[in-house]
Design an enzyme around this catalytic site. Structure first.
Site, mmCIF file in Angstrom:
data_model
loop_
_atom_site.group_PDB
_atom_site.id
_atom_site.type_symbol
_atom_site.label_atom_id
_atom_site.label_comp_id
_atom_site.label_asym_id
_atom_site.label_seq_id
_atom_site.Cartn_x
_atom_site.Cartn_y
_atom_site.Cartn_z
ATOM 1 N N ASP A 47 -30.967 30.873 -48.808
ATOM 2 C CA ASP A 47 -31.100 29.890 -47.701
ATOM 3 C C ASP A 47 -29.514 29.938 -47.024
ATOM 4 O O ASP A 47 -29.518 29.221 -46.046
ATOM 5 C CB ASP A 47 -31.367 28.550 -48.412
ATOM 6 C CG ASP A 47 -30.068 28.244 -49.598
ATOM 7 O OD1 ASP A 47 -29.172 28.984 -49.770
ATOM 8 O OD2 ASP A 47 -30.014 27.175 -49.990
ATOM 9 N N SER A 48 -28.803 31.083 -47.223
ATOM 10 C CA SER A 48 -27.730 31.445 -46.342
ATOM 11 C C SER A 48 -28.357 31.702 -44.985
ATOM 12 O O SER A 48 -27.560 31.754 -44.057
ATOM 13 C CB SER A 48 -26.941 32.605 -46.977
ATOM 14 O OG SER A 48 -27.863 33.724 -47.192
ATOM 15 N N ASP A 86 -35.520 32.016 -52.131
ATOM 16 C CA ASP A 86 -34.622 30.745 -52.606
ATOM 17 C C ASP A 86 -34.999 29.582 -52.301
ATOM 18 O O ASP A 86 -35.540 29.390 -51.199
ATOM 19 C CB ASP A 86 -33.245 30.987 -51.709
ATOM 20 C CG ASP A 86 -31.797 30.705 -52.307
ATOM 21 O OD1 ASP A 86 -32.160 30.286 -53.457
ATOM 22 O OD2 ASP A 86 -30.892 30.850 -51.582
ATOM 23 N N LYS A 116 -35.584 31.566 -56.575
ATOM 24 C CA LYS A 116 -34.220 31.384 -57.326
ATOM 25 C C LYS A 116 -33.693 29.712 -56.862
ATOM 26 O O LYS A 116 -34.218 29.176 -55.774
ATOM 27 C CB LYS A 116 -33.065 32.299 -56.563
ATOM 28 C CG LYS A 116 -31.885 31.996 -57.104
ATOM 29 C CD LYS A 116 -30.740 32.860 -56.403
ATOM 30 C CE LYS A 116 -30.217 32.658 -54.979
ATOM 31 N NZ LYS A 116 -29.557 31.318 -54.787
ATOM 32 N N GLU A 118 -30.648 26.718 -57.578
ATOM 33 C CA GLU A 118 -29.026 26.231 -57.977
ATOM 34 C C GLU A 118 -29.049 25.344 -59.039
ATOM 35 O O GLU A 118 -29.705 24.414 -59.055
ATOM 36 C CB GLU A 118 -28.385 26.042 -56.802
ATOM 37 C CG GLU A 118 -28.383 27.153 -55.795
ATOM 38 C CD GLU A 118 -27.530 26.601 -54.452
ATOM 39 O OE1 GLU A 118 -26.838 25.524 -54.422
ATOM 40 O OE2 GLU A 118 -27.534 27.321 -53.278
ATOM 41 N N GLU A 185 -21.725 32.864 -58.428
ATOM 42 C CA GLU A 185 -20.969 33.087 -57.561
ATOM 43 C C GLU A 185 -19.483 32.468 -57.537
ATOM 44 O O GLU A 185 -19.107 31.436 -57.870
ATOM 45 C CB GLU A 185 -21.707 32.549 -56.417
ATOM 46 C CG GLU A 185 -21.037 32.321 -54.935
ATOM 47 C CD GLU A 185 -22.070 31.822 -53.789
ATOM 48 O OE1 GLU A 185 -23.221 31.478 -54.007
ATOM 49 O OE2 GLU A 185 -21.523 31.898 -52.775
HETATM 50 O O1 KIV Z 1 -28.452 31.983 -50.179
HETATM 51 C C1 KIV Z 1 -27.837 33.146 -50.659
HETATM 52 O O2 KIV Z 1 -27.764 34.018 -49.735
HETATM 53 C C2 KIV Z 1 -27.262 33.051 -52.002
HETATM 54 C C3 KIV Z 1 -26.208 34.168 -52.206
HETATM 55 C C4 KIV Z 1 -25.077 33.577 -51.791
HETATM 56 C C5 KIV Z 1 -26.292 34.539 -53.640
HETATM 57 O O3 KIV Z 1 -27.639 32.179 -52.469
#
Ligand code: KIV
Length: 278
Positions: A47-48, A86, A116, A118, A185
Site C-alpha cells: 500500500d506504499s 497488501d 499481507k 499489519e 520494519e
Molecule cells: O507497503 C509496503 O510497501 C510495505 C513495505 C514497507 C514492507 O508494507
C-alpha cells in the site's frame, strides 16, 4: 531460463537451508516484468503505492479498489515471482469477517499468492480466521505505516527493552495464529535478530539489519527515483531518476536543435503528394 517461482512452503525451507532471499515492491506491469527478469524472489504490491503511485503523504487513503487495480497488472507481468498483496487500511480492522471478505476478494480478483496485513497480537485472531479458511497470511510488525501516526510518525520501533519484548511477543502471536512469514520494519538489528530467534517462520526485514533470511526494499527507494528522499536503511543500487531526467533533457535538446528525429527514426518511403482540389 525462467526462474522457479517460490511457494508459501519455500519461505521456511529457504530459511532452514540458510538461503537468503529478496523482496521488492512493484505496482505496475512493466516494473513487475523487470523484477520478474531479475533474481528477486518476491514482489510486494504494497500500500506504499499511496506514496509512490498516487502522491499521498501516507498509506491511509489507499483503498481495496486501488490495491486490486495495481495487483492485477503485477500478477500479469511477473508470472515467475511470488506476489504478495497488501491489505489496505480499513479493509481488515473491523475483524475476521471483514478481513475474510476483503482477502478473498483480493485473491479472487487478482490471483496474487498471499495477503499481507499489519499488526501483532491484536490482529492474531484475524490472522487465525484467514488461515483457517485457507488464505496464506504474511504478517507485518515493527513500524506499521498504517498506524504510524498513533506512534508519533515513521520512527524506529523496539528501541527499548519493553519495546523489544513487545515485538517478540507480537512475533510469537502472529506465528501461533498461522502466519507463514512476517515483515519486520525499522527496528534495531539486535532486536530483529532476537525476534527471528524466537520464532520459526522467516522474518522479512526492511530496515531491520543484516541477520535475517530476507531483505525487503521499496523499488522507488532502491532505484533512487525520489531524488531527495532516502531513509537511512535504503541502499540506492541505481540512480534512475537522474538517468531519466538526463534522457528527457537529451530528447528536449535534440528536438530543439533539430537533431531528432534523423532519417533513422523516420519512415522514409517516398510518396507523391497529389495536388489538393479546392
Ligand atoms: O507497503 C509496503 O510497501 C510495505 C513495505 C514497507 C514492507 O508494507
Amino acid at each position: 531460463m525462467a526462474k522457479k517461482k517460490m511457494t508459501v512452503l519455500d519461505f521456511k525451507k529457504y530459511m532452514q537451508e540458510g538461503r537468503r532471499f529478496t523482496c521488492v515492491t512493484a505496482y505496475d506491469y512493466t516494473t513487475a516484468s523487470i523484477v520478474n527478469d531479475s533474481d528477486t524472489d518476491i514482489i510486494l504490491v504494497g500500500d506504499s503505492l499511496g506514496m509512490t503511485m498516487l502522491g499521498y503523504n501516507t498509506t491511509v487513503g489507499v483503498t481495496m479498489e486501488d490495491m486490486i487495480h495495481h495487483i492485477r497488472p503485477v500478477v500479469k507481468g511477473a508470472p515467475d515471482t511470488f506476489i504478495m498483496g497488501d491489505m489496505p487500511f480499513g479493509s481488515y480492522q473491523e475483524g475476521p469477517q471483514q478481513a475474510i471478505r476483503n482477502a478473498c476478494r483480493m485473491l479472487a480478483e487478482t490471483n496474487c499468492d498471499c495477503i499481507k496485513l499489519e499488526g501483532g497480537g491484536s490482529v492474531a485472531p484475524t490472522i487465525r480466521a484467514l488461515v483457517d479458511v485457507g488464505i496464506p497470511v504474511c504478517a507485518h510488525i515493527g513500524l506499521t505505516p498504517q498506524s504510524a501516526t498513533s506512534v508519533g510518525g515513521f520512527k524506529v520501533q523496539g528501541g527499548t527493552p519493553e519495546g523489544a519484548k513487545k515485538l517478540i511477543l507480537d512475533a510469537k502471536a502472529v506465528e501461533a495464529a498461522g502466519a507463514f512469514a512476517m515483515v519486520l520494519e525499522c527496528v534495531p538489528s539486535v532486536v530483529a535478530q532476537a525476534v527471528q530467534a524466537a520464532i520459526s517462520i522467516p522474518v522479512l526485514g526492511i530496515g531491520a539489519g543484516p541477520e535475517l533470511p530476507c531483505q525487503v526494499l521499496i523499488f522507488h527507494d532502491m532505484m533512487d527515483m525520489y531524488g531527495d528522499f532516502k531513509p537511512k536503511f535504503v541502499k540506492q543500487f541505481a540512480h534512475i531518476r537522474a538517468e531519466m531526467v538526463g534522457a528527457l533533457n537529451a530528447f528536449h535538446t535534440e528536438t530543439a536543435d533539430g537533431a531528432f528525429p534523423t532519417p533513422e527514426f523516420s519512415f522514409n518511403k517516398q510518396v507523391e503528394i497529389p495536388p489538393l482540389e479546392d
